[in-house]
Design a protein around this motif. Structure first.
Motif, PDB file in Angstrom:
ATOM      1  N   HIS A  66       1.934  -2.053   6.407  1.00 35.45           N
ATOM      2  CA  HIS A  66       2.899  -1.876   5.260  1.00 35.45           C
ATOM      3  C   HIS A  66       4.139  -0.820   5.383  1.00 35.45           C
ATOM      4  N   MET A  67       4.391  -0.682   6.542  1.00 34.87           N
ATOM      5  CA  MET A  67       5.825   0.382   6.569  1.00 34.87           C
ATOM      6  C   MET A  67       6.785  -0.356   6.455  1.00 34.87           C
ATOM      7  N   GLY A  68       7.038  -1.589   6.804  1.00 35.59           N
ATOM      8  CA  GLY A  68       8.177  -2.380   6.418  1.00 35.59           C
ATOM      9  C   GLY A  68       8.612  -2.462   4.942  1.00 35.59           C
ATOM     10  N   PRO A  69       7.528  -2.881   4.256  1.00 35.90           N
ATOM     11  CA  PRO A  69       7.713  -2.905   2.540  1.00 35.90           C
ATOM     12  C   PRO A  69       8.168  -1.552   2.089  1.00 35.90           C
ATOM     13  N   ARG A  70       7.615  -0.479   2.682  1.00 32.64           N
ATOM     14  CA  ARG A  70       7.897   0.820   2.318  1.00 32.64           C
ATOM     15  C   ARG A  70       9.471   1.295   2.546  1.00 32.64           C
ATOM     16  N   LYS A  71       9.793   1.016   3.667  1.00 33.05           N
ATOM     17  CA  LYS A  71      11.274   1.309   4.257  1.00 33.05           C
ATOM     18  C   LYS A  71      12.193   0.680   3.082  1.00 33.05           C
ATOM     19  N   ALA A 119       1.003  -1.230   0.127  1.00 33.65           N
ATOM     20  CA  ALA A 119      -0.107  -0.001  -0.040  1.00 33.65           C
ATOM     21  C   ALA A 119       0.877   1.314   0.086  1.00 33.65           C
ATOM     22  N   GLN A 120       0.342   2.424  -0.457  1.00 31.69           N
ATOM     23  CA  GLN A 120       1.049   3.537  -0.531  1.00 31.69           C
ATOM     24  C   GLN A 120       1.204   4.118   1.013  1.00 31.69           C
ATOM     25  N   LYS A 121       0.128   3.725   2.038  1.00 33.20           N
ATOM     26  CA  LYS A 121       0.371   4.352   3.076  1.00 33.20           C
ATOM     27  C   LYS A 121       0.910   3.122   3.977  1.00 33.20           C
ATOM     28  N   ILE A 122       1.303   3.562   5.423  1.00 34.05           N
ATOM     29  CA  ILE A 122       2.009   2.679   6.000  1.00 34.05           C
ATOM     30  C   ILE A 122       1.001   1.872   7.100  1.00 34.05           C
ATOM     31  N   ASP A 123      -0.214   2.304   6.889  1.00 34.55           N
ATOM     32  CA  ASP A 123      -1.172   1.561   7.887  1.00 34.55           C
ATOM     33  C   ASP A 123      -1.459   0.150   7.541  1.00 34.55           C
ATOM     34  N   ASP A 152       6.080 -12.782   2.395  1.00 31.90           N
ATOM     35  CA  ASP A 152       4.764 -12.147   3.049  1.00 31.90           C
ATOM     36  C   ASP A 152       5.576 -10.910   4.019  1.00 31.90           C
ATOM     37  N   MET A 153       5.237  -9.948   3.189  1.00 28.98           N
ATOM     38  CA  MET A 153       6.237  -8.548   3.854  1.00 28.98           C
ATOM     39  C   MET A 153       5.390  -7.895   4.960  1.00 28.98           C
ATOM     40  N   LYS A 154       3.892  -8.192   4.994  1.00 28.75           N
ATOM     41  CA  LYS A 154       3.258  -7.564   6.048  1.00 28.75           C
ATOM     42  C   LYS A 154       3.708  -7.654   7.580  1.00 28.75           C
ATOM     43  N   HIS A 155       3.399  -6.547   8.268  1.00 26.68           N
ATOM     44  CA  HIS A 155       3.743  -6.607   9.645  1.00 26.68           C
ATOM     45  C   HIS A 155       5.348  -7.091   9.822  1.00 26.68           C
ATOM     46  N   ARG A 162       2.131  -0.021  -5.820  1.00 28.77           N
ATOM     47  CA  ARG A 162       1.913   0.388  -4.560  1.00 28.77           C
ATOM     48  C   ARG A 162       0.429   0.647  -4.501  1.00 28.77           C
ATOM     49  N   THR A 163      -0.540  -0.197  -5.212  1.00 28.66           N
ATOM     50  CA  THR A 163      -1.879   0.200  -5.478  1.00 28.66           C
ATOM     51  C   THR A 163      -2.788  -0.696  -4.392  1.00 28.66           C
ATOM     52  N   ALA A 164      -2.008  -1.603  -3.675  1.00 21.23           N
ATOM     53  CA  ALA A 164      -2.845  -2.205  -2.586  1.00 21.23           C
ATOM     54  C   ALA A 164      -3.524  -1.569  -1.690  1.00 21.23           C
ATOM     55  N   SER A 165      -4.627  -1.976  -0.963  1.00 23.23           N
ATOM     56  CA  SER A 165      -4.863  -1.298   0.054  1.00 23.23           C
ATOM     57  C   SER A 165      -4.423  -1.847   1.459  1.00 23.23           C
ATOM     58  N   ALA A 166      -4.851  -0.977   2.463  1.00 28.22           N
ATOM     59  CA  ALA A 166      -4.133  -1.353   3.711  1.00 28.22           C
ATOM     60  C   ALA A 166      -4.406  -2.797   4.180  1.00 28.22           C
ATOM     61  N   ASP A 167      -5.622  -3.357   3.920  1.00 26.43           N
ATOM     62  CA  ASP A 167      -6.318  -4.556   3.959  1.00 26.43           C
ATOM     63  C   ASP A 167      -5.602  -5.857   3.271  1.00 26.43           C
TER      64      ASP A 167
END
Length: 206
Positions: A46-51, A39-43, A131-134, A73-78
């Motif tokens: 998604h913070m780890g993938p962005r970093k 996702a574009q936002k870190i909520d 799986d990069m989430k969290h 970066r079109t994924a949603s936070a969910d």
């Protein structure tokens, strides 16, 4: 105005930061493509993938210019945050394009889900996902290194010497800056005391 030596040291520091550090890995030749979707936002984790995209991927691309690296970066936070690693088939012939030193391909960022992913991979590709989430950017890097068996780039003796030289200069600059601040603070205090003394003399004379 910043002096030429200062600008050169700043440039040296930036170049070293790209060549060395977290993400400075050399991928095996069978790695053809890396695709990240988050996702574009870190909520939502998604913070780890962005970093990772901002920091590690830059060094990874520097040392593996021939490996296609795409970002969606079109994924949603969910949605899941996934990294797809595409490997060449085991029986695929090696060509000059497989070399890490061949012509570089750009890091592509998109706002549409049109970048290569595991669903659009060629049938002959072997695709594995992370799986990069969290997960932190360092955890993502560790998993990528384990999955691909990439090896880290170690600094050369010349680079070690350059790093030490820049660090020594940084320490000296910090020390000199602290001394300068102390001198300016002392001069300011002395000026304030002198002005106060003059004021006292003037009041007594009156």
């Amino acid at each position: 105005m910043v002096s030429l030596p200062q600008r050169m040291r700043k440039l040296q520091t930036k170049l070293l930061a790209i060549r060395l550090g977290s993400g400075a890995l050399v991928l095996p030749k069978d790695v053809k493509r890396i695709h990240m979707r988050f996702a574009q936002k870190i909520d939502g984790g998604h913070m780890g993938p962005r970093k990772f995209w901002r920091h590690e991927l830059v060094r990874l691309k520097y040392h593996n210019p021939a490996v296609s690296m795409t970002i969606d970066r079109t994924a949603s936070a969910d949605d899941p945050a996934l990294m797809s690693v595409h490997f060449a088939p085991a029986d695929a012939p090696q060509t000059s394009e497989d070399s890490a030193t061949s012509a570089p391909t750009p890091v592509t960022s998109t706002t549409q889900d049109s970048s290569p992913s595991s669903d659009t991979a060629a049938p002959t590709d072997r695709v594995q996902t992370i799986d990069m989430k969290h997960r932190t950017n360092s955890e993502i890097l560790t998993e990528l290194q384990r999955l691909t068996k990439a090896f880290p780039v170690e600094p050369t003796p010349e680079e070690r010497e350059e790093i030490q030289m820049l660090e020594d200069h940084r320490v000296r600059s910090a020390r000199d800056s602290k001394l300068s601040q102390e001198v300016r603070a002392r001069q300011k205090r002395e000026k304030e005391l002198l002005e106060q003394a003059r004021g006292d003399v003037a009041s007594q004379a009156a």
